[in-house]
Design an enzyme around this catalytic site. Sequence first.
Site, PDB file in Angstrom:
ATOM      1  N   GLU A 173       0.834  -1.206   0.000  1.00 50.11           N
ATOM      2  CA  GLU A 173       0.000   0.000   0.000  1.00 50.11           C
ATOM      3  C   GLU A 173       0.873   1.262   0.000  1.00 50.11           C
ATOM      4  OE1 GLU A 173      -3.510   0.778   2.830  1.00 50.11           O
ATOM      5  OE2 GLU A 173      -2.047   2.306   3.405  1.00 50.11           O
ATOM      6  N   PHE A 197       0.559   5.793  -0.170  1.00 49.92           N
ATOM      7  CA  PHE A 197      -0.376   6.927  -0.054  1.00 49.92           C
ATOM      8  C   PHE A 197       0.149   8.094  -0.891  1.00 49.92           C
ATOM      9  CE2 PHE A 197       2.578   7.359   3.540  1.00 49.92           C
ATOM     10  CZ  PHE A 197       3.003   8.669   3.389  1.00 49.92           C
ATOM     11  N   THR A 199      -3.994   4.815  -1.433  1.00 54.40           N
ATOM     12  CA  THR A 199      -5.081   5.230  -0.537  1.00 54.40           C
ATOM     13  C   THR A 199      -5.809   6.459  -1.072  1.00 54.40           C
ATOM     14  OG1 THR A 199      -3.680   6.664   0.789  1.00 54.40           O
ATOM     15  CG2 THR A 199      -3.849   4.369   1.492  1.00 54.40           C
ATOM     16  N   HIS A 244      -8.076   2.749  -3.912  1.00 57.07           N
ATOM     17  CA  HIS A 244      -8.996   2.880  -2.777  1.00 57.07           C
ATOM     18  C   HIS A 244     -10.050   3.920  -3.160  1.00 57.07           C
ATOM     19  CE1 HIS A 244      -6.080   1.478   0.617  1.00 57.07           C
ATOM     20  NE2 HIS A 244      -5.771   0.903  -0.527  1.00 57.07           N
ATOM     21  N   GLY A 294     -14.718   5.096   4.528  1.00 59.27           N
ATOM     22  CA  GLY A 294     -13.861   6.257   4.789  1.00 59.27           C
ATOM     23  C   GLY A 294     -13.966   6.690   6.236  1.00 59.27           C
ATOM     24  N   ASP A 295     -12.946   7.409   6.674  1.00 61.51           N
ATOM     25  CA  ASP A 295     -12.944   7.965   8.032  1.00 61.51           C
ATOM     26  C   ASP A 295     -13.555   9.357   7.996  1.00 61.51           C
ATOM     27  OD1 ASP A 295     -11.972   6.012   9.715  1.00 61.51           O
ATOM     28  OD2 ASP A 295      -9.919   6.319   9.023  1.00 61.51           O
ATOM     29  N   ALA A 313     -18.100  -0.138  15.808  1.00 64.34           N
ATOM     30  CA  ALA A 313     -19.012  -1.279  15.650  1.00 64.34           C
ATOM     31  C   ALA A 313     -19.904  -1.431  16.876  1.00 64.34           C
ATOM     32  CB  ALA A 313     -18.207  -2.555  15.443  1.00 64.34           C
ATOM     33  N   ASP A 371     -20.201  -6.499  13.641  1.00 66.48           N
ATOM     34  CA  ASP A 371     -19.172  -6.076  12.690  1.00 66.48           C
ATOM     35  C   ASP A 371     -18.916  -7.180  11.651  1.00 66.48           C
ATOM     36  OD1 ASP A 371     -17.567  -3.863  12.092  1.00 66.48           O
ATOM     37  OD2 ASP A 371     -15.777  -4.879  12.837  1.00 66.48           O
ATOM     38  N   TYR A 399       1.553  -2.439   4.648  1.00 60.29           N
ATOM     39  CA  TYR A 399       1.391  -0.982   4.695  1.00 60.29           C
ATOM     40  C   TYR A 399       2.809  -0.419   4.632  1.00 60.29           C
ATOM     41  CZ  TYR A 399      -3.368  -1.867   6.332  1.00 60.29           C
ATOM     42  OH  TYR A 399      -4.674  -2.270   6.438  1.00 60.29           O
TER      43      TYR A 399
HETATM   44  C1  LIG Z   1      -7.200  -2.003   4.386  1.00 59.35           C
HETATM   45  C2  LIG Z   1      -7.768  -0.672   4.721  1.00 59.35           C
HETATM   46  C3  LIG Z   1      -7.595   0.416   3.865  1.00 59.35           C
HETATM   47  C4  LIG Z   1      -8.121   1.671   4.153  1.00 59.35           C
HETATM   48  N1  LIG Z   1      -7.915   2.705   3.274  1.00 59.35           N
HETATM   49  C5  LIG Z   1      -8.485   3.913   3.504  1.00 59.35           C
HETATM   50  C6  LIG Z   1      -8.360   4.988   2.588  1.00 59.35           C
HETATM   51  O1  LIG Z   1      -7.702   4.860   1.553  1.00 59.35           O
HETATM   52  N2  LIG Z   1      -8.947   6.169   2.865  1.00 59.35           N
HETATM   53  C7  LIG Z   1      -9.693   6.350   4.002  1.00 59.35           C
HETATM   54  O2  LIG Z   1     -10.236   7.446   4.219  1.00 59.35           O
HETATM   55  N3  LIG Z   1      -9.840   5.335   4.900  1.00 59.35           N
HETATM   56  C8  LIG Z   1      -9.259   4.135   4.686  1.00 59.35           C
HETATM   57  N4  LIG Z   1      -9.416   3.107   5.589  1.00 59.35           N
HETATM   58  C9  LIG Z   1     -10.141   3.368   6.819  1.00 59.35           C
HETATM   59  C10 LIG Z   1     -11.649   3.111   6.698  1.00 59.35           C
HETATM   60  O3  LIG Z   1     -12.220   3.953   5.731  1.00 59.35           O
HETATM   61  C11 LIG Z   1     -12.264   3.348   8.044  1.00 59.35           C
HETATM   62  O4  LIG Z   1     -11.852   2.387   8.956  1.00 59.35           O
HETATM   63  C12 LIG Z   1     -13.777   3.567   8.112  1.00 59.35           C
HETATM   64  O5  LIG Z   1     -14.087   4.056   9.403  1.00 59.35           O
HETATM   65  C13 LIG Z   1     -14.581   2.293   7.896  1.00 59.35           C
HETATM   66  O6  LIG Z   1     -14.577   1.913   6.595  1.00 59.35           O
HETATM   67  P1  LIG Z   1     -15.263   0.556   6.110  1.00 59.35           P
HETATM   68  O7  LIG Z   1     -15.146   0.501   4.660  1.00 59.35           O
HETATM   69  O8  LIG Z   1     -14.792  -0.586   6.905  1.00 59.35           O
HETATM   70  O9  LIG Z   1     -16.779   0.910   6.514  1.00 59.35           O
HETATM   71  P2  LIG Z   1     -18.070   0.060   6.677  1.00 59.35           P
HETATM   72  O10 LIG Z   1     -17.938  -1.314   6.175  1.00 59.35           O
HETATM   73  O11 LIG Z   1     -19.162   0.881   6.140  1.00 59.35           O
HETATM   74  O12 LIG Z   1     -18.182  -0.043   8.269  1.00 59.35           O
HETATM   75  C14 LIG Z   1     -18.140   1.119   9.066  1.00 59.35           C
HETATM   76  C15 LIG Z   1     -18.881   0.877  10.376  1.00 59.35           C
HETATM   77  O13 LIG Z   1     -20.271   0.754  10.125  1.00 59.35           O
HETATM   78  C16 LIG Z   1     -20.755  -0.522  10.489  1.00 59.35           C
HETATM   79  N5  LIG Z   1     -21.663  -0.929   9.395  1.00 59.35           N
HETATM   80  C17 LIG Z   1     -21.311  -1.392   8.182  1.00 59.35           C
HETATM   81  N6  LIG Z   1     -22.386  -1.584   7.417  1.00 59.35           N
HETATM   82  C18 LIG Z   1     -23.457  -1.208   8.148  1.00 59.35           C
HETATM   83  C19 LIG Z   1     -24.855  -1.159   7.926  1.00 59.35           C
HETATM   84  N7  LIG Z   1     -25.377  -1.534   6.750  1.00 59.35           N
HETATM   85  N8  LIG Z   1     -25.661  -0.698   8.920  1.00 59.35           N
HETATM   86  C20 LIG Z   1     -25.147  -0.326  10.105  1.00 59.35           C
HETATM   87  N9  LIG Z   1     -23.843  -0.356  10.391  1.00 59.35           N
HETATM   88  C21 LIG Z   1     -23.001  -0.792   9.433  1.00 59.35           C
HETATM   89  C22 LIG Z   1     -19.551  -1.390  10.641  1.00 59.35           C
HETATM   90  O14 LIG Z   1     -19.741  -2.397  11.597  1.00 59.35           O
HETATM   91  C23 LIG Z   1     -18.499  -0.393  11.079  1.00 59.35           C
HETATM   92  O15 LIG Z   1     -18.580  -0.180  12.456  1.00 59.35           O
HETATM   93  C24 LIG Z   1      -8.872   1.859   5.343  1.00 59.35           C
HETATM   94  C25 LIG Z   1      -9.052   0.771   6.216  1.00 59.35           C
HETATM   95  C26 LIG Z   1      -8.509  -0.474   5.927  1.00 59.35           C
HETATM   96  C27 LIG Z   1      -8.693  -1.615   6.862  1.00 59.35           C
END
Ligand SMILES: Cc1cc2nc3c(=O)[nH]c(=O)nc-3n(C[C@H](O)[C@H](O)[C@H](O)COP(=O)(O)OP(=O)(O)OC[C@H]3O[C@@H](n4cnc5c(N)ncnc54)[C@H](O)[C@@H]3O)c2cc1C
Length: 632
Positions: free
Chosen positions: A52, A54, A83, A112, A143-144, A191, A197, A307
Site C-alpha cells: 500500500e 499513499f 489510498t 482505494h 472512509g474515516d 461497531a 461487525d 502498509y
Molecule cells: C485495508 C484498509 C484500507 C483503508 N484505506 C483507507 C483509505 O484509503 N482512505 C480512508 O479514508 N480510509 C481508509 N481506511 C479506513 C476506513 O475507511 C475506516 O476504517 C472507516 O471508518 C470504515 O470503513 P469501512 O469501509 O470498513 O466501513 P463500513 O464497512 O461501512 O463499516 C463502518 C462501520 O459501520 C458498520 N456498518 C457497516 N455496514 C453497516 C450497515 N449496513 N448498517 C449499520 N452499520 C453498518 C460497521 O460495523 C463499522 O462499524 C482503510 C481501512 C482499511 C482496513
Amino acid sequence: MGEPCVSSLSLSEAASREEKTARFESDRKSRGPLINAIRRAIEEKRPYYSFEFFPPKTPAGVSNLFNRIERMAMLEPMFVDVTWGVGGNSSQLTLDIASNIQQFCSVECMLHLTCTNMTEATTKQALETAKKCGIRNILALRGDPPRGLDQWEQCPGGFAHAVDLVKFIRKEYGDYFGIAVSGYPEGHVAAVSREDDIKRLREKIEAGADFVMTQLFYDVDIFFRWVDQCRAAGITCPIIPGIMPIQNFNGFKLMTSFCKTSVPGDILANLEAIQHDDARVKQYGIDLAIQTCQRLLAGGVLGLHFYTLNLERSVAHILEGLGFVSHKRTGALPWKQSLVSRRAEEDVRPIFWANRPQSYLDRTVNWDDFPNGRWGNSASPAFGELLDYHLCSIRTGTREERLQIWCRAPTSAQDIYGVFANYIDGQIKRLPWCENPIQLETVPIKECLRRMNHKGYLTINSQPRVNGAPSSDPAVGWGEPNGFVYQKAYLEFFCSPANLDKMILLLVDYPHLQFTAVNQLNMRRSNNQNTGANAVTWGVFPGKEIIQPTVVEDSTFVVWKDEAFALWLSQWKAIYESSSNSASLIQDIHDTFYLVNLVDNDYINGDIFGFFDRVMQHDGKKEEETKRRKQD
Ligand SMILES: Cc1cc2nc3c(=O)[nH]c(=O)nc-3n(C[C@H](O)[C@H](O)[C@H](O)COP(=O)(O)OP(=O)(O)OC[C@H]3O[C@@H](n4cnc5c(N)ncnc54)[C@H](O)[C@@H]3O)c2cc1C
C-alpha cells in the site's frame, strides 16, 4: 482460514527463481479482477503479497514515489494499492497516481475509494476515470471522518456504508471491477459489537466484494481467532492480513492508539527499551514483521498486505527474510510492459524512448492497431502530439532540484559535457533524456562513455553488444528461462557538426557501423540506405519464434528527435534566467548540435567503443597539430 497451510521454509526451498519469474509473469499478464490471480495462487499453494502507498504531499514526493514503486515492483508484488485521502481530499492525486502506476509501472494497481464527501455522481466520475486508465480493482471503503470531525457523516446524495458502494459498483459496472473491502480483526472502532461487525462484513461480501484486506494488528492470535469467527459466520472469501512494519517508536505509538490496536506486552517492552535508537527500532520492526508473517504463513495464510508508508527498505528486507525475493529478476521483455489491457500484446518498441518510457506510452496511448505486436504504422507513425506534458515529466524534479544537479551557471560547453559525464559516473541521478540512473548493463561501457561525454559526444542512450547471453543474465537478460539474448551495440548522442564530421570521416573503415544524424532543423545525414526497422535486441527461446522487442528506425527517430531537442529548452534552458549566458549556451547547443544514432551491426566482433577511441584520438592528434602549428 480457508486457505491451505504452507510453511515459509518449504516455500523458499521449493520455488526456484525461474519458476517464480514465470509465475510472476503469469500473474502480471492476468489483468483484470485480482481475485483471479488470488484464486490461482491459492490453487498452487503459492504465497503472494501486495504493497500500500499513499499520495505524497509535494510534487517532488510524487516524483520520488514513482521511482520507488518501479523499484518495488521488482519485488514482484501481486498488486499495489493507493489510498484515498481522508475526507476525500487529494482524491484527484490518488487517481492520477493510481492511473500512472497502472499504465507505466508494470504492476497491477488497486484504487482505494471511499464514500466520504462523495455523491453518487462524483463516485461515478471517479470510477469512469479509473476505468479509462485501465484500473480494474477497487478497495471499496466508507472512509474515516474528515479531520476535525468525530462522527462520520453521509454526504447528501452519497452512500451510508461501504456495502452501498460495493452494490453501486456492481450495479453500474457488473464484473468489470474487482472489489476488495476492509475487515477489522479487533472490530471496527464504531461497531455495535464484534458479532455485528462480522455480520456487516459478510453483507459486503454478499453484495459482491471478492476479498477482504484487514486493518493492521500486532497480535497474531487475535487475527486467527477473528478469521475463525468470520469463517463460522459464512465468510469464505480470501482474507489478506495487513502488516505494518514498525518504522519508528513515536509513529508506532500514534498509529496503534489511533486505530486502538492491541500490542502484546513483550513487543511493547522490547520497543520501549530501544525507543531512542531509531536504527534498532527499524530493525526490530523488520524482525517482528518476519516472525509475524512466518506465523501467518504457518497458519495457512497465503496473502500478505504490507502498509509500506511509502518506505522501501523494511518491506524489501522482510521479503528477503521470508525467502520470497531474489536480488534481481529479469523481465519478460527488455523494457517494462504496460498493464493497460489493450497493450498486452505489444512486443516491439523503438529504442529511442528507452530512458523516457512514460513519454512513449503517453504519446502512443490512443493507438489501437498493433501489426506484428508493434504499435502504429511504422512508416507513418501516428505518435500523439508532443505536448508540454511530455516534456515536463514530473520525474525530472523541481527547478531548484534541476539547478542543483545540472549545474547552477554553466559558462562553457565543457561545463555541459561535465554534467553528462557525471551522469555516467552516477554522481547525477537523471538527465532530461534519462529519467533513471544508468542501468547495470551500462557498467562495463562506463569508462568509454565518460570519455566520449568529456569530448562532447553527449550520450543519452546506449547498449553494449551481446552475443548469446543466457536469458537469466542479471545485467542483460530478459524473457523466458533457458533462452539466449542478443544485442547490437547502440549509441545515441548529441554532438556538434564538427564532431559529427570527425566521426563520419573515420566511418569508411567500419562498414558495420550505421548512423543517422538529424538536427533540430531536420537536416539529415546518414550512411543508412535502409529506412526500415533494424532489430537491435532479440532473443531465442525454447520452442518459440525469435522475439525482436527493440528496433531502430528512421521514421520514429524523426518523431523522437523533436522531443529530444525540445527537452534542451523546456527542461534545461528553462531553469536559467532567459537573458543569462547559461541560457544562451543551452540555446546554442539546441540550435547547432545533431542528434545521432549509431548501430554496430557486427554483434559478434564489433567494437563501437574502439571506434570512438579512434575518433577521439584523431581529435587529440588534430589538436596537438593545431597547437604545434600555432607555436611554430
Ligand atoms: C485495508 C484498509 C484500507 C483503508 N484505506 C483507507 C483509505 O484509503 N482512505 C480512508 O479514508 N480510509 C481508509 N481506511 C479506513 C476506513 O475507511 C475506516 O476504517 C472507516 O471508518 C470504515 O470503513 P469501512 O469501509 O470498513 O466501513 P463500513 O464497512 O461501512 O463499516 C463502518 C462501520 O459501520 C458498520 N456498518 C457497516 N455496514 C453497516 C450497515 N449496513 N448498517 C449499520 N452499520 C453498518 C460497521 O460495523 C463499522 O462499524 C482503510 C481501512 C482499511 C482496513
